[in-house]
Design a protein around this motif. Sequence first.
Motif, mmCIF file in Angstrom:
data_model
loop_
_atom_site.group_PDB
_atom_site.id
_atom_site.type_symbol
_atom_site.label_atom_id
_atom_site.label_comp_id
_atom_site.label_asym_id
_atom_site.label_seq_id
_atom_site.Cartn_x
_atom_site.Cartn_y
_atom_site.Cartn_z
ATOM 1 N N GLU A 188 0.836 -1.207 0.000
ATOM 2 C CA GLU A 188 0.000 0.000 0.000
ATOM 3 C C GLU A 188 0.871 1.258 0.000
ATOM 4 O O GLU A 188 0.627 2.201 -0.758
ATOM 5 N N LEU A 189 1.904 1.266 0.870
ATOM 6 C CA LEU A 189 2.779 2.433 0.945
ATOM 7 C C LEU A 189 3.576 2.598 -0.344
ATOM 8 O O LEU A 189 3.751 3.722 -0.836
ATOM 9 N N ALA A 190 4.053 1.484 -0.902
ATOM 10 C CA ALA A 190 4.813 1.555 -2.156
ATOM 11 C C ALA A 190 3.950 2.127 -3.273
ATOM 12 O O ALA A 190 4.423 2.943 -4.086
ATOM 13 N N ALA A 191 2.690 1.717 -3.330
ATOM 14 C CA ALA A 191 1.796 2.237 -4.366
ATOM 15 C C ALA A 191 1.572 3.737 -4.197
ATOM 16 O O ALA A 191 1.583 4.494 -5.179
ATOM 17 N N ALA A 192 1.379 4.187 -2.954
ATOM 18 C CA ALA A 192 1.164 5.618 -2.713
ATOM 19 C C ALA A 192 2.403 6.428 -3.079
ATOM 20 O O ALA A 192 2.300 7.515 -3.664
ATOM 21 N N ILE A 193 3.596 5.911 -2.754
ATOM 22 C CA ILE A 193 4.837 6.614 -3.091
ATOM 23 C C ILE A 193 5.016 6.669 -4.602
ATOM 24 O O ILE A 193 5.410 7.697 -5.164
ATOM 25 N N GLY A 194 4.704 5.573 -5.284
ATOM 26 C CA GLY A 194 4.809 5.565 -6.735
ATOM 27 C C GLY A 194 3.832 6.520 -7.393
ATOM 28 O O GLY A 194 4.171 7.172 -8.389
ATOM 29 N N GLU A 195 2.622 6.632 -6.843
ATOM 30 C CA GLU A 195 1.635 7.552 -7.399
ATOM 31 C C GLU A 195 2.078 9.003 -7.240
ATOM 32 O O GLU A 195 1.797 9.843 -8.097
ATOM 33 N N SER A 196 2.759 9.303 -6.141
ATOM 34 C CA SER A 196 3.216 10.670 -5.909
ATOM 35 C C SER A 196 4.364 11.042 -6.838
ATOM 36 O O SER A 196 4.326 12.076 -7.511
ATOM 37 N N GLY A 197 5.397 10.200 -6.892
ATOM 38 C CA GLY A 197 6.550 10.489 -7.732
ATOM 39 C C GLY A 197 7.453 11.572 -7.206
ATOM 40 O O GLY A 197 8.417 11.960 -7.877
ATOM 41 N N ALA A 198 7.187 12.096 -5.999
ATOM 42 C CA ALA A 198 8.006 13.189 -5.447
ATOM 43 C C ALA A 198 8.313 12.936 -3.978
ATOM 44 O O ALA A 198 8.371 13.871 -3.179
ATOM 45 N N VAL A 199 8.520 11.680 -3.619
ATOM 46 C CA VAL A 199 8.783 11.312 -2.224
ATOM 47 C C VAL A 199 10.275 11.074 -2.051
ATOM 48 O O VAL A 199 10.896 10.335 -2.822
ATOM 49 N N VAL A 200 10.851 11.712 -1.034
ATOM 50 C CA VAL A 200 12.250 11.497 -0.663
ATOM 51 C C VAL A 200 12.250 10.654 0.601
ATOM 52 O O VAL A 200 11.655 11.034 1.613
ATOM 53 N N ILE A 253 9.408 -0.673 -1.020
ATOM 54 C CA ILE A 253 8.907 0.669 -0.752
ATOM 55 C C ILE A 253 9.703 1.708 -1.527
ATOM 56 O O ILE A 253 9.146 2.681 -2.046
ATOM 57 N N ALA A 254 11.020 1.496 -1.632
ATOM 58 C CA ALA A 254 11.879 2.498 -2.259
ATOM 59 C C ALA A 254 11.765 2.519 -3.767
ATOM 60 O O ALA A 254 12.235 3.463 -4.407
ATOM 61 N N ARG A 255 11.144 1.509 -4.349
ATOM 62 C CA ARG A 255 11.117 1.402 -5.813
ATOM 63 C C ARG A 255 10.491 2.634 -6.471
ATOM 64 O O ARG A 255 10.930 3.078 -7.522
ATOM 65 N N GLY A 256 9.455 3.200 -5.876
ATOM 66 C CA GLY A 256 8.777 4.343 -6.478
ATOM 67 C C GLY A 256 9.231 5.685 -5.952
ATOM 68 O O GLY A 256 8.674 6.720 -6.341
ATOM 69 N N ALA A 257 10.241 5.708 -5.067
ATOM 70 C CA ALA A 257 10.696 6.970 -4.489
ATOM 71 C C ALA A 257 11.468 7.793 -5.515
ATOM 72 O O ALA A 257 12.071 7.257 -6.447
ATOM 73 N N ALA A 258 11.448 9.109 -5.331
ATOM 74 C CA ALA A 258 12.189 9.993 -6.233
ATOM 75 C C ALA A 258 13.684 9.905 -5.969
ATOM 76 O O ALA A 258 14.487 9.884 -6.897
ATOM 77 N N ARG A 259 14.079 9.870 -4.700
ATOM 78 C CA ARG A 259 15.487 9.760 -4.330
ATOM 79 C C ARG A 259 15.594 9.418 -2.855
ATOM 80 O O ARG A 259 14.613 9.502 -2.106
ATOM 81 N N LEU A 260 16.796 9.015 -2.455
ATOM 82 C CA LEU A 260 17.105 8.702 -1.071
ATOM 83 C C LEU A 260 17.942 9.828 -0.481
ATOM 84 O O LEU A 260 18.658 10.530 -1.196
ATOM 85 N N ALA A 261 17.874 9.993 0.834
ATOM 86 C CA ALA A 261 18.666 11.022 1.508
ATOM 87 C C ALA A 261 18.994 10.555 2.910
ATOM 88 O O ALA A 261 18.183 9.875 3.557
ATOM 89 N N THR A 262 20.162 10.927 3.374
ATOM 90 C CA THR A 262 20.571 10.521 4.713
ATOM 91 C C THR A 262 19.923 11.417 5.770
ATOM 92 O O THR A 262 19.727 12.620 5.558
ATOM 93 N N VAL A 263 19.573 10.817 6.885
ATOM 94 C CA VAL A 263 19.034 11.574 8.016
ATOM 95 C C VAL A 263 20.011 11.527 9.186
ATOM 96 O O VAL A 263 19.634 11.711 10.343
ATOM 97 N N THR A 264 21.286 11.294 8.874
ATOM 98 C CA THR A 264 22.312 11.187 9.905
ATOM 99 C C THR A 264 22.589 12.554 10.512
ATOM 100 O O THR A 264 22.881 13.513 9.789
ATOM 101 N N LEU A 265 22.483 12.638 11.811
ATOM 102 C CA LEU A 265 22.832 13.854 12.538
ATOM 103 C C LEU A 265 24.102 13.637 13.344
ATOM 104 O O LEU A 265 24.389 14.363 14.285
ATOM 105 N N GLY A 266 24.869 12.607 12.995
ATOM 106 C CA GLY A 266 26.021 12.184 13.784
ATOM 107 C C GLY A 266 27.139 13.203 13.786
ATOM 108 O O GLY A 266 27.126 14.195 13.076
ATOM 109 N N GLY A 267 28.179 12.907 14.583
ATOM 110 C CA GLY A 267 29.301 13.817 14.724
ATOM 111 C C GLY A 267 29.002 14.954 15.661
ATOM 112 O O GLY A 267 29.283 16.106 15.372
ATOM 113 N N HIS A 268 28.396 14.646 16.801
ATOM 114 C CA HIS A 268 27.985 15.679 17.733
ATOM 115 C C HIS A 268 29.193 16.398 18.322
ATOM 116 O O HIS A 268 30.314 15.903 18.318
ATOM 117 N N ASP A 269 28.931 17.598 18.837
ATOM 118 C CA ASP A 269 29.957 18.319 19.566
ATOM 119 C C ASP A 269 30.279 17.578 20.861
ATOM 120 O O ASP A 269 29.519 16.694 21.284
#
Length: 631
Positions: free
Chosen positions: A121-133, A253-269
């Motif tokens: 279901e989620l993969a279909a919704a992401i594919g229909e959008s075409g603008a999901v990161v 799920i990722a098949r219909g995504a526009a692109r992938l992006a990292t959510v890493t906030l690592g390397g803290h002070d």
Amino acid sequence: MRRRQWMLGAGVTVLVALLSTAGLLDGLELPTQDWRARMFAGSSPGPSPDIAIVVIDDQATRTVQRWPWDRTHLADAVRELTRAGAGVIALDILLDESQRPRLEEAPGTPGGSRLVRDDDELAAAIGESGAVVLALDMPLGESETPAPAAAGVPESRASAAYRLSVGQVLDRLNWGPEPIDLEDAGARARLAAELLPESERAATTGPAHDLVWLRLDQAGTLRAKGAASTIAVPEDVSRWPATGAPSPPVAAIARGAARLATVTLGGHDPDGVVRRIPLWVRFRNRLYPTLGLAAVAQHWNVKSEAIRIEGGQTLVVAPTADAAAAPKGRLPMFRSRLSAGDFDALHYITWPRAAADWRRKFGDTAQADAEISIGFVLEPARLSRAIRRNVATLDHLTDAAAHLDLLTIDGYAQRGAQMESLRPGDAGWEGLYAAQRPVWEKAAHEAADSLAAMGNPDPASLSRESAVVLANTRAIAQGVPALLRECDAGVERIARARDILHQRLAGKICFVGWTATGAIADFPATAIHPRTPGVHVHAAVANALLTGYARVPAPRWADLLAIVALGLCGTAASVHARVLLSPVAAGALIVGWYFVSGWALWDHGRLIATVAAPSLAVGLSWAGVLMHRLF
């Protein structure tokens, strides 16, 4: 004596400058940056109108479902955001594991239930959008062989399968004259058997099998979406933040995504506060962008390979016929010393608006519509399900009316079958609903007339068959009008909610992430709050790119000049002022420099100048000269 005092003050100033250059005063400097982030942002352009944050808040977790949600809810949210005209949907939610299929109640179907595959279901919704990161977890650290404990496998079961990395699978996929097609189930099974150690191949299930299949799935995601999401590592000597154990979303799920992006906030002070995040994280020979950067690139329709890194900046320029009018943005990067080492490609988080709370950075003030609860986004989907249940009940009552010879329903079943495949608000649904409504109203009218003709008898005085007829007739006469009122009200509320969503979200970058207080993850400490939702950090990066308002560290020579100048001024005040007035003069220098660095440099000049070191130079030179004078 004055010469000696000047020499003492100058020596203390030089010592402070050396300590600052060596980075030994960073622990004192970092809190001053937090104070300035909360106090000085008068010249900030504020949050960009192109940004909206859809929050998974406490209200949503109470009204929708306790987390983790069935991914069908996320699919509904993606569909509603797409319908509202969202330009980009950036999901700050990790989807790196598959969700098991589940049974859901479905009255009218054989067995009264149906099998729901939420991932589909989620993969279909992401594919229909075409603008999901989609979010990609990339913890910093270049080791490609995670320890068995990190993978949840006991040390006693450690083997090659349990230490298999995504990079090793990617290498294996590219061996031979032709790349292996992971869409081919047979090739996938053969590769999994090759990756398993001989001791595990006899078994058909087990932890080793699960891990190998997971690595195959992750490798498939990176191979399918890596080129569209990344850039090649530039040929320089920069030290890029790197990972050896990425955790991408599952391939389905990722098949219909526009692109992938990292959510890493690592390397803290060193104090554990996230003030700088890596704009790029390296995996093998590719650089993966952070979520805020990728979302803006998708918003401007900039392909990943068109993003340039030059002059210590990440440059994003929208492809338009008029180069002068093309939207463009720059994100400054710099080298900095973090707990994990020295890294380039770090970006200082520039928050819009001066506020000591993340709730006031993007919403609840000038732009109250910048933040919206996902519960409100899901309101049309919830009402739609309720309406469909009511329509199913109306169909049941109409069938009962037909069996009682109260009406004929020519063409009714065909329209009902068409309605089952649609949802309220879909094209064609309203027409079918309007065509069915007279049938339902006639059923209620005929049932009411039949009751009037019966004289409303007591069921106890009737035969069993007559009592059943009476009960069904009353249910039709009373239930149909009530259900129709609920349906009408639901349709009206759906239209109103979707109109509001369109007004708030059309054409915007919609970041979707956590703000619910019960969550234990994705709430890093930042300069503005000890528990800041990670989705707001990514929104702040996107805002800096959209508005062009970002801060950079002041040049080293400027910091050294400030230390020397303030230290010598403090020495002069201590040498020439009266003993009782010298602390007032030193304090005025410290406070004055704090406001100059905050108002003139931090706010208007967008420079992160040192405050602690010059203040320390003033304080120590004053103390040294004062002690000399007293002795």
